[in-house]
Design a protein around this motif. Structure first.
Motif, PDB file in Angstrom:
ATOM      1  N   GLY A 140     -33.859 -59.119 -14.940  1.00 31.79           N
ATOM      2  CA  GLY A 140     -32.843 -59.922 -15.602  1.00 31.79           C
ATOM      3  C   GLY A 140     -31.532 -59.203 -15.845  1.00 31.79           C
ATOM      4  N   VAL A 141     -31.476 -57.892 -15.617  1.00 33.36           N
ATOM      5  CA  VAL A 141     -30.220 -57.160 -15.803  1.00 33.36           C
ATOM      6  C   VAL A 141     -29.261 -57.515 -14.674  1.00 33.36           C
ATOM      7  N   ASP A 142     -28.017 -57.849 -15.029  1.00 32.93           N
ATOM      8  CA  ASP A 142     -27.001 -58.164 -14.039  1.00 32.93           C
ATOM      9  C   ASP A 142     -26.490 -56.857 -13.445  1.00 32.93           C
ATOM     10  N   MET A 143     -26.918 -56.546 -12.226  1.00 38.49           N
ATOM     11  CA  MET A 143     -26.541 -55.276 -11.592  1.00 38.49           C
ATOM     12  C   MET A 143     -25.124 -55.294 -11.044  1.00 38.49           C
ATOM     13  N   GLU A 144     -24.489 -56.450 -11.014  1.00 36.86           N
ATOM     14  CA  GLU A 144     -23.148 -56.556 -10.458  1.00 36.86           C
ATOM     15  C   GLU A 144     -22.065 -56.399 -11.523  1.00 36.86           C
ATOM     16  N   ARG A 145     -22.456 -56.408 -12.798  1.00 38.86           N
ATOM     17  CA  ARG A 145     -21.462 -56.330 -13.874  1.00 38.86           C
ATOM     18  C   ARG A 145     -21.655 -55.032 -14.640  1.00 38.86           C
ATOM     19  N   PRO A 146     -20.643 -54.171 -14.685  1.00 40.95           N
ATOM     20  CA  PRO A 146     -20.809 -52.866 -15.329  1.00 40.95           C
ATOM     21  C   PRO A 146     -21.007 -52.974 -16.831  1.00 40.95           C
ATOM     22  N   SER A 147     -21.641 -51.964 -17.383  1.00 47.60           N
ATOM     23  CA  SER A 147     -21.907 -51.892 -18.820  1.00 47.60           C
ATOM     24  C   SER A 147     -21.407 -50.558 -19.340  1.00 47.60           C
ATOM     25  N   ALA A 148     -20.868 -50.557 -20.558  1.00 54.32           N
ATOM     26  CA  ALA A 148     -20.335 -49.325 -21.149  1.00 54.32           C
ATOM     27  C   ALA A 148     -21.404 -48.251 -21.257  1.00 54.32           C
ATOM     28  N   ALA A 149     -22.622 -48.649 -21.626  1.00 50.89           N
ATOM     29  CA  ALA A 149     -23.698 -47.666 -21.789  1.00 50.89           C
ATOM     30  C   ALA A 149     -24.006 -46.968 -20.472  1.00 50.89           C
ATOM     31  N   ARG A 150     -24.007 -47.718 -19.359  1.00 44.84           N
ATOM     32  CA  ARG A 150     -24.347 -47.125 -18.067  1.00 44.84           C
ATOM     33  C   ARG A 150     -23.179 -46.331 -17.481  1.00 44.84           C
ATOM     34  N   VAL A 151     -21.938 -46.770 -17.735  1.00 42.02           N
ATOM     35  CA  VAL A 151     -20.769 -45.983 -17.334  1.00 42.02           C
ATOM     36  C   VAL A 151     -20.771 -44.650 -18.072  1.00 42.02           C
ATOM     37  N   TYR A 152     -21.060 -44.681 -19.353  1.00 42.96           N
ATOM     38  CA  TYR A 152     -21.134 -43.472 -20.178  1.00 42.96           C
ATOM     39  C   TYR A 152     -22.224 -42.545 -19.652  1.00 42.96           C
ATOM     40  N   ASP A 153     -23.354 -43.127 -19.268  1.00 42.81           N
ATOM     41  CA  ASP A 153     -24.452 -42.351 -18.699  1.00 42.81           C
ATOM     42  C   ASP A 153     -23.992 -41.639 -17.425  1.00 42.81           C
ATOM     43  N   TYR A 154     -23.232 -42.314 -16.593  1.00 45.25           N
ATOM     44  CA  TYR A 154     -22.735 -41.718 -15.345  1.00 45.25           C
ATOM     45  C   TYR A 154     -21.822 -40.539 -15.642  1.00 45.25           C
ATOM     46  N   TRP A 155     -20.903 -40.695 -16.598  1.00 48.05           N
ATOM     47  CA  TRP A 155     -19.981 -39.610 -16.938  1.00 48.05           C
ATOM     48  C   TRP A 155     -20.714 -38.396 -17.493  1.00 48.05           C
ATOM     49  N   LEU A 156     -21.850 -38.628 -18.145  1.00 43.41           N
ATOM     50  CA  LEU A 156     -22.622 -37.517 -18.699  1.00 43.41           C
ATOM     51  C   LEU A 156     -23.565 -36.899 -17.664  1.00 43.41           C
TER      52      LEU A 156
ATOM     53  N   VAL B 290      -7.934 -41.433 -15.815  1.00 43.41           N
ATOM     54  CA  VAL B 290      -8.107 -40.450 -16.895  1.00 43.41           C
ATOM     55  C   VAL B 290      -9.118 -39.406 -16.412  1.00 43.41           C
ATOM     56  N   PRO B 291      -8.675 -38.385 -15.697  1.00 42.95           N
ATOM     57  CA  PRO B 291      -9.602 -37.388 -15.134  1.00 42.95           C
ATOM     58  C   PRO B 291     -10.415 -36.645 -16.193  1.00 42.95           C
ATOM     59  N   ASP B 292      -9.934 -36.622 -17.436  1.00 38.98           N
ATOM     60  CA  ASP B 292     -10.641 -35.898 -18.498  1.00 38.98           C
ATOM     61  C   ASP B 292     -11.800 -36.694 -19.098  1.00 38.98           C
ATOM     62  N   MET B 293     -12.104 -37.869 -18.555  1.00 37.70           N
ATOM     63  CA  MET B 293     -13.092 -38.732 -19.196  1.00 37.70           C
ATOM     64  C   MET B 293     -14.457 -38.060 -19.408  1.00 37.70           C
ATOM     65  N   PRO B 294     -15.015 -37.334 -18.428  1.00 34.34           N
ATOM     66  CA  PRO B 294     -16.292 -36.658 -18.702  1.00 34.34           C
ATOM     67  C   PRO B 294     -16.189 -35.649 -19.839  1.00 34.34           C
ATOM     68  N   GLU B 295     -15.065 -34.938 -19.916  1.00 34.76           N
ATOM     69  CA  GLU B 295     -14.889 -33.991 -21.018  1.00 34.76           C
ATOM     70  C   GLU B 295     -14.788 -34.721 -22.350  1.00 34.76           C
ATOM     71  N   ILE B 296     -14.150 -35.878 -22.345  1.00 33.44           N
ATOM     72  CA  ILE B 296     -14.049 -36.676 -23.568  1.00 33.44           C
ATOM     73  C   ILE B 296     -15.435 -37.143 -24.019  1.00 33.44           C
ATOM     74  N   THR B 297     -16.261 -37.592 -23.072  1.00 37.52           N
ATOM     75  CA  THR B 297     -17.600 -38.052 -23.449  1.00 37.52           C
ATOM     76  C   THR B 297     -18.440 -36.897 -23.979  1.00 37.52           C
ATOM     77  N   ARG B 298     -18.291 -35.715 -23.403  1.00 41.10           N
ATOM     78  CA  ARG B 298     -19.032 -34.556 -23.912  1.00 41.10           C
ATOM     79  C   ARG B 298     -18.549 -34.175 -25.312  1.00 41.10           C
ATOM     80  N   ALA B 299     -17.223 -34.262 -25.534  1.00 43.44           N
ATOM     81  CA  ALA B 299     -16.690 -33.975 -26.865  1.00 43.44           C
ATOM     82  C   ALA B 299     -17.199 -34.991 -27.887  1.00 43.44           C
ATOM     83  N   ASN B 300     -17.368 -36.218 -27.443  1.00 41.21           N
ATOM     84  CA  ASN B 300     -17.890 -37.247 -28.337  1.00 41.21           C
ATOM     85  C   ASN B 300     -19.343 -36.954 -28.712  1.00 41.21           C
ATOM     86  N   ARG B 301     -20.149 -36.528 -27.745  1.00 39.34           N
ATOM     87  CA  ARG B 301     -21.536 -36.161 -28.038  1.00 39.34           C
ATOM     88  C   ARG B 301     -21.599 -34.951 -28.960  1.00 39.34           C
ATOM     89  N   ALA B 302     -20.674 -34.000 -28.760  1.00 43.80           N
ATOM     90  CA  ALA B 302     -20.655 -32.826 -29.623  1.00 43.80           C
ATOM     91  C   ALA B 302     -20.296 -33.212 -31.051  1.00 43.80           C
TER      92      ALA B 302
END
Length: 269
Positions: A10-26, A46-58
């Motif tokens: 039932g998950v719509d694989m064609e529509r992105p989700s914030a949780a899964r985008v965040y998972d990709y960056w991490l 925003v090339p710094d996005m993975p660094e931003i997500t890591r800073a958010n987890r920290a």
């Protein structure tokens, strides 16, 4: 597109989700092609996005440890996302094994993997719900089993509220969660902002997210601070991610506004 064996029906694989985008960056693997496409488009802006997500987890880990130091032994993690290293229960139960944690997310992939990860841990629970539906969250069996309304509660809204539009009344939602804990409860927020520091393509990223299940609602610093109404802000107040109580081993950040995310912790008086 073939459905991975780990993807709930039932998950719509064609529509992105914030949780899964965040998972990709991490660096996670529980995301679909649509999530990766949006993530890569955002990275070009925003090339710094993975660094931003890591800073958010920290920041999340530092805030959890701070709450533990204040005697908090129960956490409600709203918009918890897909499990990754350094989850709330891992950080908290290393310090205080009796700590109880309830994770809440609306993404079925995040919920499925959280439940698999936490199987056998009786002090944790997972609720599949929209965080804005407060009654659904607090009334869920896992929440009622684990959360004691007579004890202080830490409510975590880390990278959540910039996905909650004004029409959903985020201030009213926060007030209802505040009422779920006793004196000395805490609120932890990190929130995207679009008005300070270099733009770095945030406006274009916001447009990208309009195609996802979770459009962005970036707010001004004063509006993020206002979300702590009813709480006493813990020093240093609402600041950029790296500025909130950095650890002694953290390298000083000369340009904290480049992260484009604010963070703060409040305590009920």
């Amino acid at each position: 597109m073939d459905r991975p064996t780990w993807a709930p029906a039932g998950v719509d694989m064609e529509r992105p989700s914030a949780a899964r985008v965040y998972d990709y960056w991490l660096g996670g693997s529980h995301n679909f092609a649509a999530d990766r496409m949006l993530a890569e488009q955002a990275l070009r802006l925003v090339p710094d996005m993975p660094e931003i997500t890591r800073a958010n987890r920290a920041f999340l880990r530092r805030a959890v440890r701070y709450c533990l130091d204040q005697g908090i032994r129960q956490f409600l993690d709203l918009g918890s996302g897909i499990p990754t290293v350094g989850n709330v229960h891992e950080v908290a139960q290393q310090v205080a094994p009796e700590t109880r944690v309830v994770y809440v997310d609306s993404d079925p992939v995040a919920v499925a993997h959280s439940r698999a990860l936490l199987e056998g841990n009786d002090l944790t629970g997972v609720v599949h719900a929209d965080a804005t539906r407060v009654d659904d969250v607090l009334g869920a069996p896992q929440a009622r089993r684990l959360l004691d309304p007579d004890q202080p509660l830490a409510v975590l809204m880390v990278a959540l509220l910039h996905f909650v539009p004004d029409s959903a009344d985020p201030a009213g939602m926060i007030a209802r969660y505040r009422a779920a804990g006793a004196h000395g409860s805490h609120l932890v927020i990190s929130h995207g902002t679009d008005v300070t520091g270099p733009d770095m393509g945030r406006a274009a990223v916001k447009e990208l997210y309009e195609r996802s299940t979770t459009p962005l609602c970036l707010r001004e610093p004063a509006d993020v601070t206002a979300l702590f109404a009813g709480y006493e802000l813990v020093e240093p107040g609402v600041v950029y991610l790296p500025q909130w109580r950095p650890e002694e081993t953290d390298r000083p950040e000369p340009n904290p506004e480049r992260f484009g995310m604010l963070a703060g912790v409040g305590r009920t008086p």
